[in-house]
Design a protein around this motif. Structure first.
Motif, mmCIF file in Angstrom:
data_model
loop_
_atom_site.group_PDB
_atom_site.id
_atom_site.type_symbol
_atom_site.label_atom_id
_atom_site.label_comp_id
_atom_site.label_asym_id
_atom_site.label_seq_id
_atom_site.Cartn_x
_atom_site.Cartn_y
_atom_site.Cartn_z
ATOM 1 N N THR A 1 0.696 -1.442 0.117
ATOM 2 C CA THR A 1 -0.059 -0.047 -0.127
ATOM 3 C C THR A 1 0.895 1.389 0.156
ATOM 4 O O THR A 1 0.132 2.417 -0.165
ATOM 5 C CB THR A 1 -1.030 0.064 1.270
ATOM 6 O OG1 THR A 1 -0.145 0.008 2.503
ATOM 7 C CG2 THR A 1 -2.006 -1.359 1.208
ATOM 8 N N GLY A 2 2.215 1.149 0.290
ATOM 9 C CA GLY A 2 3.175 2.417 0.126
ATOM 10 C C GLY A 2 3.321 2.601 -1.274
ATOM 11 O O GLY A 2 4.007 3.584 -1.471
ATOM 12 N N GLY A 3 2.964 1.941 -2.162
ATOM 13 C CA GLY A 3 3.249 2.210 -3.693
ATOM 14 C C GLY A 3 1.880 2.841 -4.219
ATOM 15 O O GLY A 3 1.067 3.201 -3.534
ATOM 16 N N SER A 4 1.782 2.813 -5.575
ATOM 17 C CA SER A 4 0.671 3.239 -6.167
ATOM 18 C C SER A 4 -0.554 2.333 -6.251
ATOM 19 O O SER A 4 -0.265 1.216 -6.120
ATOM 20 C CB SER A 4 0.997 3.664 -7.655
ATOM 21 O OG SER A 4 2.089 4.927 -7.413
ATOM 22 N N LEU A 5 -1.734 2.930 -6.438
ATOM 23 C CA LEU A 5 -2.738 2.212 -6.791
ATOM 24 C C LEU A 5 -2.665 1.683 -8.303
ATOM 25 O O LEU A 5 -2.235 2.508 -9.290
ATOM 26 C CB LEU A 5 -4.129 3.013 -6.496
ATOM 27 C CG LEU A 5 -4.805 3.022 -5.158
ATOM 28 C CD1 LEU A 5 -5.889 3.939 -5.431
ATOM 29 C CD2 LEU A 5 -5.371 1.696 -4.987
ATOM 30 N N PRO A 6 -2.891 0.316 -8.629
ATOM 31 C CA PRO A 6 -3.023 0.266 -10.175
ATOM 32 C C PRO A 6 -3.811 1.175 -10.825
ATOM 33 O O PRO A 6 -5.142 1.324 -10.549
ATOM 34 C CB PRO A 6 -3.434 -1.308 -10.001
ATOM 35 C CG PRO A 6 -3.078 -1.964 -8.648
ATOM 36 C CD PRO A 6 -3.191 -0.607 -7.925
#
Length: 223
Positions: A120-125
């Protein structure tokens, strides 16, 4: 209207700082791990273990992850709930993975090795930046969700479905095996103009403690 640039800078800086501290996949051991030390990446419907090293999931510690940060344009978008890779027979629900109290990245617990997780620390697809999915290769319970990820080929399709039922199609653009000691943090977690995808698992020979020494990284882009 205030500029969004400082917000984006802080987001990128925070992401890369976290990644540099702990994001390499430590999991995928052939032996059972009962401590917070790096172990096999696996997956489940609960919070998982710690990761040590850039981009490296480990699979044993308890969970204390942080909630997904709020980002411009993402507040009302549902998170991903399912991933499938038809060419290698992968079908899995997705659990959310955050950070443990020590700043390491959560990974799915070993007993849920056939489930992958979304960091969740990355981007949303579907939004600009890299969406990162983490899964085990093998666990002490046997074969895991990303066991055959090594067989994926450039051009293969990866389908990610969100909670609203929308399916996004990503195309594999490349893959690489890297040492956990030289994980390409910026290449994996750094900002991208378009919506991109990273699939991460363990790979390579085992060290003296029974943990794989490498990570396999698959890169994809929204089709």
């Amino acid at each position: 209207m205030p500029s969004r640039t400082p917000h984006r800078f802080r987001r990128t800086a925070a992401l890369l700082t976290a990644a540099a501290a702990c994001l390499a996949l430590a999991g995928c051991s052939s032996s059972e791990s009962s401590s917070a030390a790096p172990a096999t990446p696996s997956a489940s419907s609960g919070r998982g273990g710690a990761a040590s090293g850039p981009g490296e999931p480990a699979g044993s510690a308890g969970s204390a992850g942080s909630a997904r940060p709020s980002r411009t344009g993402e507040a009302d978008r549902p998170g991903p709930v399912h991933v499938s890779i038809p060419s290698i027979g992968v079908r899995s629900t997705l659990m959310e993975l955050g950070l443990n109290a020590d700043g390491t990245v959560e990974v799915p617990p070993a007993e849920k090795g056939m489930t992958a997780g979304w960091y969740t620390g990355g981007s949303l697809p579907g939004t600009p930046g890299p969406a990162v999915l983490i899964g085990h290769n093998d666990t002490r319970f046997g074969r895991a969700v990303f066991h055959d990820l090594k067989d994926i080929r450039e051009g293969a399709e990866v389908l990610v479905r969100d909670g609203a039922g929308t399916t996004l199609r990503f195309t594999v653009t490349g893959k690489e095996t890297v040492s956990k000691k030289a994980f390409p943090t910026r290449r994996v977690y750094g900002p991208t103009k378009g919506s991109t995808l990273r699939l991460i698992t363990c790979d390579g020979e085992f060290d003296a403690e029974g943990h794989p020494v490498d990570n396999l990284i698959v890169y994809g882009a929204l089709a």
